[in-house]
Design a protein around this motif. Sequence first.
Motif, mmCIF file in Angstrom:
data_model
loop_
_atom_site.group_PDB
_atom_site.id
_atom_site.type_symbol
_atom_site.label_atom_id
_atom_site.label_comp_id
_atom_site.label_asym_id
_atom_site.label_seq_id
_atom_site.Cartn_x
_atom_site.Cartn_y
_atom_site.Cartn_z
ATOM 1 N N TYR A 118 36.712 -79.530 98.140
ATOM 2 C CA TYR A 118 35.976 -80.180 99.226
ATOM 3 C C TYR A 118 35.493 -79.157 100.242
ATOM 4 N N ARG A 125 31.567 -82.357 98.857
ATOM 5 C CA ARG A 125 31.982 -83.172 99.999
ATOM 6 C C ARG A 125 31.064 -84.371 100.212
ATOM 7 N N ARG A 128 29.531 -89.151 96.684
ATOM 8 C CA ARG A 128 30.510 -90.206 96.435
ATOM 9 C C ARG A 128 30.379 -90.575 94.963
ATOM 10 N N ALA A 180 38.540 -91.053 97.505
ATOM 11 C CA ALA A 180 38.222 -91.834 98.697
ATOM 12 C C ALA A 180 38.915 -91.268 99.941
ATOM 13 N N VAL A 181 40.205 -90.984 99.808
ATOM 14 C CA VAL A 181 40.975 -90.507 100.966
ATOM 15 C C VAL A 181 40.555 -89.096 101.366
ATOM 16 N N ALA A 183 37.767 -87.485 100.675
ATOM 17 C CA ALA A 183 36.399 -87.457 101.190
ATOM 18 C C ALA A 183 36.386 -87.868 102.658
ATOM 19 N N ARG A 184 37.153 -88.875 102.994
ATOM 20 C CA ARG A 184 37.233 -89.295 104.395
ATOM 21 C C ARG A 184 37.877 -88.207 105.250
ATOM 22 N N ARG A 187 35.175 -85.677 106.094
ATOM 23 C CA ARG A 187 33.853 -86.202 106.438
ATOM 24 C C ARG A 187 33.176 -85.371 107.523
ATOM 25 N N ARG A 188 33.956 -84.667 108.346
ATOM 26 C CA ARG A 188 33.382 -83.772 109.348
ATOM 27 C C ARG A 188 33.724 -82.335 108.969
ATOM 28 N N ASP A 193 41.146 -83.960 108.450
ATOM 29 C CA ASP A 193 42.160 -84.900 108.934
ATOM 30 C C ASP A 193 43.430 -84.686 108.105
ATOM 31 N N LEU A 196 45.696 -87.792 107.002
ATOM 32 C CA LEU A 196 45.295 -88.530 105.810
ATOM 33 C C LEU A 196 45.774 -87.809 104.544
#
Length: 215
Positions: A118, A125, A128, A180-181, A183-184, A187-188, A193, A196
């Motif tokens: 990622y 990144r 989807r 999903a997790v 990628a979130r 996301r920036r 994060d 997560l």
Amino acid sequence: MLVTDTSNALPGGSSLLRNEPVQARSSARLAGLLDAAAAVIDEIGFERLTTAMVAERAGASIGTVYRYFPDRIAVVEALAARCTQRLGARFVESIEASGATTWEQGADALVDMTIEMYRTEPGFRAIRFGDVDDGTDAPDSDRMALLGGSVATIFRERFGFPDSARLATAWEVLAEAGHAVLARAHRRRGATDEALITEYRTMTRTYMRTVLAEV
């Protein structure tokens, strides 16, 4: 065929391509188009990507793009396939490099390697994977199932996991959830994060222990 058996461009006979590259120059041209698409997607997202943008970034004619891809969706799908192939190819490398002696350590190594993808793999990144589909039942079209099968094989050979369809499905579930997790979590750009990621590691171990107790 495992994801780890495929090339860094696209597998031979892929239904995603109008024309298969048969020479090194053609393969390099195809890789260049995908590199260009990845760079554009990193900047503006795959929803706004056009074939003209790919051609301009690659320094190629629009005809060169259409020689391989019928439309922008095929470009995005091919890039997603390449990203997934590279991810699978690095699974074994990451576990070997980690020196993991337990499956829990191996699972953590896979998470670490995916996080690195990622952060460093162009286009990874922003894509989807579940949102693009070539609309066929080709063997390479269900990428998450291929990833699940690859990981199941690795853990069977490395950590003595049983040969179980349930385990292959479990790894597929974790691949879907992980995308999903993670990628979130990314996301920036430059602001991962970590909370997560920690929760995903916990979920992976807890879920896999449950499945192992039942197979």
